[in-house]
Structures are given as structure tokens and as C-alpha cells.
Design a protein around this motif. Structure first.
Motif, PDB file in Angstrom:
ATOM      1  N   SER A   1      -5.522  12.942   0.588  1.00 43.28           N
ATOM      2  CA  SER A   1      -4.944  13.733  -0.492  1.00 43.28           C
ATOM      3  C   SER A   1      -5.351  13.136  -1.825  1.00 43.28           C
ATOM      4  O   SER A   1      -5.679  11.948  -1.930  1.00 43.28           O
ATOM      5  N   ALA A   2      -5.354  13.967  -2.852  1.00 44.36           N
ATOM      6  CA  ALA A   2      -5.547  13.524  -4.234  1.00 44.36           C
ATOM      7  C   ALA A   2      -4.217  13.675  -4.965  1.00 44.36           C
ATOM      8  O   ALA A   2      -3.352  14.474  -4.573  1.00 44.36           O
ATOM      9  N   LYS A   3      -4.070  12.906  -6.036  1.00 44.38           N
ATOM     10  CA  LYS A   3      -2.901  13.039  -6.892  1.00 44.38           C
ATOM     11  C   LYS A   3      -3.353  12.843  -8.329  1.00 44.38           C
ATOM     12  O   LYS A   3      -4.112  11.904  -8.615  1.00 44.38           O
ATOM     13  N   VAL A   4      -2.903  13.721  -9.212  1.00 43.64           N
ATOM     14  CA  VAL A   4      -3.405  13.725 -10.586  1.00 43.64           C
ATOM     15  C   VAL A   4      -2.242  13.891 -11.555  1.00 43.64           C
ATOM     16  O   VAL A   4      -1.356  14.732 -11.329  1.00 43.64           O
ATOM     17  N   ARG A   5      -2.260  13.094 -12.623  1.00 48.11           N
ATOM     18  CA  ARG A   5      -1.336  13.316 -13.731  1.00 48.11           C
ATOM     19  C   ARG A   5      -2.150  13.520 -14.997  1.00 48.11           C
ATOM     20  O   ARG A   5      -3.053  12.743 -15.308  1.00 48.11           O
ATOM     21  N   THR A   6      -1.854  14.579 -15.731  1.00 48.20           N
ATOM     22  CA  THR A   6      -2.498  14.872 -17.000  1.00 48.20           C
ATOM     23  C   THR A   6      -1.417  15.244 -18.009  1.00 48.20           C
ATOM     24  O   THR A   6      -0.255  15.460 -17.648  1.00 48.20           O
TER      25      THR A   6
ATOM     26  N   VAL B   1      -5.929   8.981  -1.691  1.00 49.20           N
ATOM     27  CA  VAL B   1      -5.430   8.122  -0.617  1.00 49.20           C
ATOM     28  C   VAL B   1      -5.942   8.682   0.710  1.00 49.20           C
ATOM     29  O   VAL B   1      -5.811   9.882   0.974  1.00 49.20           O
ATOM     30  N   VAL B   2      -6.528   7.799   1.511  1.00 52.58           N
ATOM     31  CA  VAL B   2      -7.072   8.194   2.816  1.00 52.58           C
ATOM     32  C   VAL B   2      -6.408   7.353   3.900  1.00 52.58           C
ATOM     33  O   VAL B   2      -6.374   6.115   3.793  1.00 52.58           O
ATOM     34  N   HIS B   3      -5.873   8.002   4.918  1.00 56.59           N
ATOM     35  CA  HIS B   3      -5.335   7.326   6.093  1.00 56.59           C
ATOM     36  C   HIS B   3      -6.255   7.600   7.275  1.00 56.59           C
ATOM     37  O   HIS B   3      -6.843   8.683   7.372  1.00 56.59           O
TER      38      HIS B   3
ATOM     39  N   ASP C   1       2.266  14.364   7.226  1.00 55.28           N
ATOM     40  CA  ASP C   1       3.440  13.616   6.782  1.00 55.28           C
ATOM     41  C   ASP C   1       3.053  12.429   5.906  1.00 55.28           C
ATOM     42  O   ASP C   1       3.790  12.048   4.991  1.00 55.28           O
ATOM     43  N   ARG C   2       1.883  11.859   6.181  1.00 57.08           N
ATOM     44  CA  ARG C   2       1.469  10.675   5.419  1.00 57.08           C
ATOM     45  C   ARG C   2       0.780  11.024   4.104  1.00 57.08           C
ATOM     46  O   ARG C   2       0.621  10.148   3.253  1.00 57.08           O
TER      47      ARG C   2
END
Length: 227
Positions: A175-180, A120-122, A16-17
Motif C-alpha cells: 500500500s501507499a500512503k500520502v499526506r499533502t 509499505v510492503v509485506h 488486513d496488514r
């Protein structure tokens, strides 16, 4: 003999996070992608709650497998909060890393953006009390900045180790998040007379500058001359 087939490691499990509410299609749980983003950066931001208020600190880090290590003075707030005994539960944190790869300039102000890669790591950052793990972690912190440097410098002595605390954050909830890509202009804006596109950003290393008191006989290490 044929090369062994590369088997991709299992992805991280979404939680969820770690599932973003905005642009979820940009999220990735690919383990190799996460590691590559972490390994390329120098500084992370470590967030935690102190006395009921959020605190975010920039700090160096190092990765060993699926664990991140951060260090600091034994008197620092997050390290004091985590404690230094095996019985301490640690401290709940959120750790982030971001690369900015390009400035995305759209025809409309609303659609301006950046191309980026982030992680982002929780989780619970726990104190490292085992002396051998602490030494390995501190070497990893040095080598994360300049690979090979830990073997080419004096290791921490007993006094320095006593003044240094280390936290480990396992990569379990991540998770990773990427914008290209180009701007997402609205079709009705296509005829507007404004330049639109991407300004790429690159990172480079300058020529090493020796310390004033460096012995001229000490040569520049190969790991620096190759950068």
C-alpha cells in the motif's frame, strides 16, 4: 491515428496488514502510484525478526515489474536466514520507503506534521538462485540509483557473484500512503500570532566530482551530465 487510450493497471488488493488504522483516507492501492514512489527513492528499510527480536536494516533495492530485489553479502543476517536454496521458504519481511516532501508547521504543536509519500510492503523475501535472474536483478539495483550505469561499468565477476546474495520480494501485499496540503489548525487557533504553513523540501544532485585517479580522457557520461 488516434493515440491508444491509457488503461490504468489494476490496483493492489487491500489486506488486513495494508489497511492503516490511522488516517485510512490517505492510503492508496494504486499500482502506478506505488511504483512511482518506489522508483524515486534510493534506500528502503527492511524489517524482519531475528532470534525473537525485530531488526530493521537500510539497504539499496531495485524494482523489476512487480518484484523488488535487495542484495547483500552472503554472510549478512537476513540473507543467511532466508537461505540460498530453492527449497528455502524465505524470510518474512516488511519493507518501507518514505519521501519527505514538506514540513507542515501548524499554530499548535499537536498539529505539526510532514507532507510525505510512503510505501509499505509485506511478504516473504525469497532467495534468487537462478544465475540469469541474479544478474538481471543486480543490474536493476545499479540502474535504480543511476539509470544507464549498469551498461557503463564492469559487471560482477564470478568471485563477486559468489559473495553476493539476492532476495526477491514480490509486490503482492502493498500500500501507499500520502499526506499533502496545509496544516490542519483548529478553528479556535486561527487568531493565534504564530506563523503557519508548509516548508517544501526538494532533492537535488550536485556537480559530479571525478575520482582522483580518473583518466582525464574519460568524459562525463551523458546520464550524469543530464542530472
Amino acid at each position: 491515428m488516434e493515440n491508444a487510450m491509457h488503461v490504468a493497471p489494476a490496483p493492489y488488493t487491500p489486506t488486513d496488514r495494508t489497511v492503516p488504522t490511522r488516517s485510512p483516507e490517505r492510503a492508496s492501492y494504486d499500482r502506478e502510484l506505488v511504483h512511482s514512489i518506489l522508483d524515486e527513492a534510493y534506500v528502503c528499510h527492511l524489517g524482519f525478526v531475528r532470534d525473537g527480536a525485530p531488526v530493521v536494516l537500510p539497504t539499496l533495492y531495485g524494482r523489476i515489474g512487480d518484484s523488488l530485489y535487495v542484495h547483500g553479502s552472503t554472510g549478512s543476517r537476513p540473507l543467511r536466514a532466508a537461505g540460498r536454496t530453492e527449497e528455502a521458504p524465505g524470510i518474512e519481511v516488511c519493507l518501507t520507503v518514505t519521501h519527505v516532501d514538506g514540513l507542515v508547521l501548524a499554530r499548535s504543536a499537536f498539529h505539526h506534521s510532514i507532507n510525505y509519500r510512503s510505501v509499505v510492503v509485506h511478504g516473504t523475501a525469497r532467495p534468487v538462485v537462478d544465475e540469469e535472474e541474479r544478474r538481471i536483478a543486480l543490474d536493476a539495483l545499479v540502474d535504480h540509483v543511476v539509470p544507464g550505469r549498469s551498461a557503463d561499468s564492469r559487471p560482477a565477476n564470478a568471485k563477486e557473484l559468489a559473495a553476493t546474495a539476492v532476495l526477491r520480494l514480490d509486490l503482492d501485499e502493498v500500500s501507499a500512503k500520502v499526506r499533502t496540503g496545509p496544516p490542519n489548525d483548529e478553528p479556535e487557533d486561527a487568531s493565534l500570532p504564530y506563523w503557519t504553513g508548509v516548508v517544501p523540501l526538494t532533492r537535488g544532485h550536485g556537480t559530479p566530482i571525478p575520482a582522483d585517479d580518473l583518466d582525464p580522457a574519460v568524459a562525463l557520461p551523458d546520464y550524469l551530465s543530464a542530472r
